[in-house]
Design a protein around this motif. Structure first.
Motif, PDB file in Angstrom:
ATOM      1  N   LYS A  15      52.589  -7.977  49.866  1.00  0.00           N
ATOM      2  CA  LYS A  15      51.594  -7.172  50.568  1.00  0.00           C
ATOM      3  C   LYS A  15      51.112  -6.014  49.684  1.00  0.00           C
ATOM      4  N   ASN A  18      48.837  -7.410  46.991  1.00  0.00           N
ATOM      5  CA  ASN A  18      47.525  -7.741  47.555  1.00  0.00           C
ATOM      6  C   ASN A  18      46.692  -6.490  47.826  1.00  0.00           C
ATOM      7  N   GLN A  19      47.337  -5.456  48.351  1.00  0.00           N
ATOM      8  CA  GLN A  19      46.610  -4.212  48.636  1.00  0.00           C
ATOM      9  C   GLN A  19      46.130  -3.570  47.337  1.00  0.00           C
ATOM     10  N   TRP A  20      46.997  -3.536  46.328  1.00  0.00           N
ATOM     11  CA  TRP A  20      46.591  -2.982  45.038  1.00  0.00           C
ATOM     12  C   TRP A  20      45.410  -3.774  44.480  1.00  0.00           C
ATOM     13  N   LYS A  22      43.063  -5.396  46.129  1.00  0.00           N
ATOM     14  CA  LYS A  22      41.851  -5.010  46.872  1.00  0.00           C
ATOM     15  C   LYS A  22      41.318  -3.673  46.367  1.00  0.00           C
ATOM     16  N   TRP A  23      42.218  -2.703  46.228  1.00  0.00           N
ATOM     17  CA  TRP A  23      41.793  -1.386  45.775  1.00  0.00           C
ATOM     18  C   TRP A  23      41.223  -1.439  44.370  1.00  0.00           C
ATOM     19  N   TRP A  60      40.047   3.287  48.626  1.00  0.00           N
ATOM     20  CA  TRP A  60      40.948   2.765  49.655  1.00  0.00           C
ATOM     21  C   TRP A  60      40.244   2.544  51.000  1.00  0.00           C
ATOM     22  N   GLU A  62      37.237   0.747  53.194  1.00  0.00           N
ATOM     23  CA  GLU A  62      36.313  -0.393  53.173  1.00  0.00           C
ATOM     24  C   GLU A  62      34.922   0.037  53.495  1.00  0.00           C
TER      25      GLU A  62
END
Length: 62
Positions: A15, A18-20, A22-23, A60, A62
């Motif tokens: 997780k 994945n978050q990194w 996206k950022w 961070w 959207e």
């Protein structure tokens, strides 16, 4: 109960990755948009106002 907590902990590294990701993607997109001239923006259907809205957001959000 313990197994459920262990499963959640096991998924945490993925997780976070994945978050990194996206950022990082948002950050790069902001950089590319900031460098585009009006002709390039027109080619991709983005107005100057859209660009300013997007690049003014923190990576961070959207």
């Amino acid at each position: 109960m313990k197994q459920n907590a262990l499963r959640k902990m096991a998924r945490l590294p993925m997780k976070l990755i994945n978050q990194w990701d996206k950022w990082h993607h948002r950050s790069r997109t902001h950089e590319y948009l900031a460098r585009m001239d009006s002709r390039m923006l027109k080619d991709i259907g983005v107005t100057e106002a859209d660009r300013m809205d997007e690049i003014s957001k923190p990576f961070w959000r959207e």
